[in-house]
Design an enzyme around this catalytic site. Sequence first.
Site, PDB file in Angstrom:
ATOM      1  N   GLY A 214       0.784  -1.235   0.000  1.00 47.51           N
ATOM      2  CA  GLY A 214       0.000   0.000   0.000  1.00 47.51           C
ATOM      3  C   GLY A 214       0.813   1.281   0.000  1.00 47.51           C
ATOM      4  O   GLY A 214       0.270   2.344   0.283  1.00 47.51           O
ATOM      5  N   GLU A 248       4.953  -6.301   1.827  1.00 52.67           N
ATOM      6  CA  GLU A 248       4.580  -6.940   0.552  1.00 52.67           C
ATOM      7  C   GLU A 248       3.962  -5.909  -0.398  1.00 52.67           C
ATOM      8  O   GLU A 248       2.776  -6.006  -0.717  1.00 52.67           O
ATOM      9  CB  GLU A 248       3.639  -8.125   0.800  1.00 52.67           C
ATOM     10  CG  GLU A 248       2.489  -7.774   1.753  1.00 52.67           C
ATOM     11  CD  GLU A 248       1.538  -8.923   2.031  1.00 52.67           C
ATOM     12  OE1 GLU A 248       1.912 -10.089   1.849  1.00 52.67           O
ATOM     13  OE2 GLU A 248       0.388  -8.619   2.435  1.00 52.67           O
ATOM     14  N   CYS A 313     -17.230   1.732 -26.803  1.00 47.95           N
ATOM     15  CA  CYS A 313     -18.475   2.496 -26.942  1.00 47.95           C
ATOM     16  C   CYS A 313     -19.070   2.750 -25.565  1.00 47.95           C
ATOM     17  O   CYS A 313     -20.191   2.336 -25.275  1.00 47.95           O
ATOM     18  CB  CYS A 313     -19.461   1.727 -27.810  1.00 47.95           C
ATOM     19  SG  CYS A 313     -18.722   1.171 -29.332  1.00 47.95           S
TER      20      CYS A 313
END
Length: 363
Positions: A214, A248, A313
């Site tokens: 993080g 990690e 689209c």
Amino acid sequence: MTTALPANAQAKALAAAGRLPAFVYDLAELDAHVRSVRAALGDVELYYAVKANPDPELLRVLARHVDGFEVASGGELAHVRELHPGLPVALGGPGKTDEELRGEVTRLHVESTGELRRLIASGRSADVLLRVNLDVPVGGASLAMGGGATPFGMDPAAIDECLELLRAQEAVRLRGIHAHLASGLEARPLLELAAAVLDYARGLGVTEVNLGGGMAVSYAEPDRRFDWDAYGRGLAALRRPGETLRIEPGRSLTVYCGRYVTRVIDVKRVHGELFAVVAGGTHHIRTPATKDHSQPVVSGEPGEPVTIVGQLCTPKDVLARRVPMRLERDDVVEFTMAGAYAWNISHHDFLMHPKPGFHYVGG
Ligand SMILES: *Cc1c(COP(=O)(O)O)cnc(C)c1O
């Protein structure tokens, strides 16, 4: 295809050969970056969170520097085991199937009491970390996996229940605590969370703590980097003798090494606003759609602000809004910070456009 060209020369060569859109990974950049992260971490173990980008070429470079890989599924586990059978692996993630719980891993991150019951009932032996979701403030985070009611990990009451279950048997060994509470935090708030998690772990009497990933990445300021030196120093100050600390990270390791290179198909003005439609789009690089940001672009000649969209689209297929840059048909557009949570999180088959190419420089 691997070439020795620098990344920007590679983009030009691919454009000349008509081979866009493509991802171009700079493996030399990745190698240097992860080397410096590793150096800043001292005794702290470094695992790479494979879900950020499982590309085998990236894993090959990462494997030179990391202590192990963190995987979040049986698929990632098989992938990593095949490519790097010798490296330690930690398996995490909510909703592990019985088959996943049977996987051979170095550490299993337990996410619930039910999961632990199933693991114990299976009769297998395992080394586990209990994933805790502490009730601590995670202000400033771009994503919060903890600090309140989320499906990730366990509150302290559930951890206490796990400790009871573990005491009653021997095959499943408690190694410590795992926490991945928030993502998008700078070094200082991340260190504050680490201090809270360490306090909690010490209260339980365990000495192995995985502090998660993080680390902040700024798409608005691509040159700004997480302060790994400050983080490493902070963790060294928090760590007590005999404790094993592990992190990690995913995004902060691989995001910078990837570029998504494409070309302009059409330029149009609609109700006064200028749009450039490029080949490909968010079905190749979903990052700007999921994070609702403008993907950073290598700047060209200055010009009237233009919104760069893909071929899908849907009005969600926006890669970058109001970029002050002159674009014409066939111009090459290079998006940076496309090395993590880009191709591998995208809805590739939507509209059945061709897949991009993958090219690797250096490394
Ligand atoms: C996704 C994840 C990571 C990596 O997060 P980044 O924000 O990419 O650093 C680490 N640990 C766990 C448990 C995760 O789910």
